[in-house]
Scaffold this active site. Structure first.
Site, PDB file in Angstrom:
ATOM      1  N   HIS A 120       9.743  -2.282  46.478  1.00 51.78           N
ATOM      2  CA  HIS A 120      10.624  -2.468  47.639  1.00 51.78           C
ATOM      3  C   HIS A 120      11.158  -1.168  48.576  1.00 51.78           C
ATOM      4  CE1 HIS A 120      11.798  -6.404  45.147  1.00 51.78           C
ATOM      5  NE2 HIS A 120      10.714  -6.454  44.902  1.00 51.78           N
ATOM      6  N   CYS A 151      12.791   5.560  67.557  1.00 55.66           N
ATOM      7  CA  CYS A 151      11.912   6.019  67.538  1.00 55.66           C
ATOM      8  C   CYS A 151      11.293   7.283  68.113  1.00 55.66           C
ATOM      9  CB  CYS A 151      10.648   6.221  66.989  1.00 55.66           C
ATOM     10  SG  CYS A 151       8.996   6.161  66.385  1.00 55.66           S
ATOM     11  N   THR A 192      16.152  -5.610  35.201  1.00 56.69           N
ATOM     12  CA  THR A 192      15.478  -6.494  35.894  1.00 56.69           C
ATOM     13  C   THR A 192      15.291  -8.230  34.735  1.00 56.69           C
ATOM     14  OG1 THR A 192      13.210  -7.222  36.488  1.00 56.69           O
ATOM     15  CG2 THR A 192      12.919  -6.132  34.319  1.00 56.69           C
TER      16      THR A 192
HETATM   17  P1  OAD Z   1      19.293  -7.955  38.862  1.00 55.33           P
HETATM   18  O1  OAD Z   1      20.619  -8.203  39.313  1.00 55.33           O
HETATM   19  O2  OAD Z   1      18.584  -9.314  39.110  1.00 55.33           O
HETATM   20  O3  OAD Z   1      19.168  -8.558  37.624  1.00 55.33           O
HETATM   21  C1  OAD Z   1      19.603  -6.779  36.612  1.00 55.33           C
HETATM   22  C2  OAD Z   1      19.088  -7.251  34.938  1.00 55.33           C
HETATM   23  O4  OAD Z   1      19.836  -6.133  34.576  1.00 55.33           O
HETATM   24  C3  OAD Z   1      20.217  -8.842  34.862  1.00 55.33           C
HETATM   25  O5  OAD Z   1      18.912  -9.356  34.112  1.00 55.33           O
HETATM   26  C4  OAD Z   1      20.793  -7.648  33.538  1.00 55.33           C
HETATM   27  O6  OAD Z   1      21.199  -8.087  32.687  1.00 55.33           O
HETATM   28  C5  OAD Z   1      20.464  -6.172  33.484  1.00 55.33           C
HETATM   29  N1  OAD Z   1      21.109  -5.511  33.288  1.00 55.33           N
HETATM   30  C6  OAD Z   1      22.943  -5.161  33.284  1.00 55.33           C
HETATM   31  N2  OAD Z   1      23.312  -4.220  32.612  1.00 55.33           N
HETATM   32  C7  OAD Z   1      22.212  -3.548  32.246  1.00 55.33           C
HETATM   33  C8  OAD Z   1      21.835  -2.011  31.651  1.00 55.33           C
HETATM   34  N3  OAD Z   1      23.388  -1.165  31.444  1.00 55.33           N
HETATM   35  N4  OAD Z   1      20.830  -2.404  30.651  1.00 55.33           N
HETATM   36  C9  OAD Z   1      19.872  -2.626  31.234  1.00 55.33           C
HETATM   37  N5  OAD Z   1      19.422  -3.973  31.976  1.00 55.33           N
HETATM   38  C10 OAD Z   1      21.194  -4.346  32.548  1.00 55.33           C
HETATM   39  O7  OAD Z   1      18.102  -7.141  39.583  1.00 55.33           O
HETATM   40  P2  OAD Z   1      16.191  -7.485  40.050  1.00 55.33           P
HETATM   41  O8  OAD Z   1      16.310  -8.212  38.800  1.00 55.33           O
HETATM   42  O9  OAD Z   1      16.409  -5.476  39.807  1.00 55.33           O
HETATM   43  O10 OAD Z   1      15.192  -7.080  46.036  1.00 55.33           O
HETATM   44  O11 OAD Z   1      16.575  -7.876  41.480  1.00 55.33           O
HETATM   45  C11 OAD Z   1      15.777  -7.867  41.532  1.00 55.33           C
HETATM   46  C12 OAD Z   1      14.833  -7.721  43.179  1.00 55.33           C
HETATM   47  O12 OAD Z   1      15.888  -9.268  43.611  1.00 55.33           O
HETATM   48  C13 OAD Z   1      15.455  -6.451  43.631  1.00 55.33           C
HETATM   49  O13 OAD Z   1      14.946  -5.897  43.559  1.00 55.33           O
HETATM   50  C14 OAD Z   1      15.892  -7.365  45.183  1.00 55.33           C
HETATM   51  C15 OAD Z   1      16.700  -8.708  45.002  1.00 55.33           C
HETATM   52  O14 OAD Z   1      16.427  -9.472  45.599  1.00 55.33           O
HETATM   53  C16 OAD Z   1      14.899  -6.549  47.376  1.00 55.33           C
HETATM   54  O15 OAD Z   1      16.136  -6.359  47.378  1.00 55.33           O
HETATM   55  C17 OAD Z   1      14.036  -7.426  47.478  1.00 55.33           C
HETATM   56 ZN    ZN Z   2       7.362   5.162  67.013  1.00 62.61          ZN
END
Ligand code: OAD
Ligand code: ZN
Length: 251
Positions: A120, A151, A192
């Protein structure tokens, strides 16, 4: 209970030729970076449609840049936690280990990981909206860090080098991640929700190609149904134990 599973995963690490860690916002939670979908999520009162879409940027680039400058400054103030450090150590003691991250906070690299695919993008990079110019925001002039940066090559507006809603993943990173997901025999899905595709589809891709899936997340997620082993615990608590166990059985 977890002790038995730690042993199992250490054995899997020993047998696996190629290992991938797929990470999300949760791995940075213990560093103090808010996740997206938990309470008081990362958008902090900002409307994601305004600050994380190409349309939002077109309408109001200043607000979008202010948001990303703020996030970059926040990311500069936090430190990698034991989960990032354990993955960096794993890379240093075994071959064929790669991180595919959805995070843009740079904490894996700060922890010392080198083999990292940033699906990302990165808070520390900008790119031109017209030409192919890319900039490292850690080493550029103060002028570039304005709310409407231009730029240095063609003077057009710069944009944060991150993936926004409705945008495809960067091609090179996508194909490299796809290839590793196809070829790995062990994939960790860490911190995630595995809800955002196409990024999350690498877990399904790895599973379909025969990889063992190990999930680390305090809560069940979309990927739990295909995980072979799940740890319902914070990443920073379990990853160092897994790496220690792996080291103790002689890698
Ligand atoms: P989320 O906020 O969807 O999920 C975070 C996850 O981390 C949840 O399932 C929590 O239960 C878990 N969690 C919280 N604390 C934790 C810990 N200490 N150890 C392990 N797990 C823990 O975040 P992402 O899955 O990263 O995209 O979200 C995916 C994408 O959604 C992001 O990259 C972003 C967003 O839209 C873009 O910006 C393109
Ligand atoms: Zn440029």
């Amino acid at each position: 209970m977890d002790d038995r599973k730690i042993g199992q995963v250490a054995d899997l690490l020993q047998r696996a030729v190629s290992v991938v860690a797929f990470t999300g916002a949760g791995i940075s939670a213990e560093s103090g970076v808010p996740t997206f979908r938990d309470n008081n999520g990362l958008w902090e009162g900002y409307d994601p449609m305004k600050v994380a879409t190409p349309e939002g940027f077109k309408e109001d680039p200043r607000t979008v840049w202010r948001f990303y400058h703020k996030r970059r400054q926040q990311a500069q103030q936090v430190k990698p936690n034991p989960a990032h450090l354990a993955l960096a150590e794993l890379e240093s003691i075994r071959n064929n280990f790669l991180i595919i991250t959805q995070n843009i906070d740079g904490l894996h690299q700060q922890a010392g990981s080198k083999n990292v695919i940033e699906l990302h993008g990165s808070l520390f990079k900008a790119r031109c909206t017209k030409c192919s110019c890319q900039l490292d925001l850690n080493s550029c002039s103060q002028e570039i860090l304005s709310d409407e940066p231009s730029c240095p090559k063609c003077n057009s507006l710069l944009r944060p080098a991150v993936v926004w809603f409705y945008e495809p993943l960067p091609e090179e990173e996508f194909s490299a991640a796809m290839e590793s997901a196809d070829n790995c025999d062990l994939m960790f899905s860490i911190g995630t929700s595995a809800e955002v595709h196409p990024a999350a589809s690498f877990v399904w891709q790895a599973k379909a190609n025969g990889a063992v899936i190990v999930e680390i997340n305090p809560k069940p997620t979309a990927a739990s149904q295909i995980a072979d082993i799940s740890f319902r615990i914070a990443a920073g608590e379990i990853l160092p134990k897994i790496v220690e166990q792996y080291k103790s059985i002689g890698q």
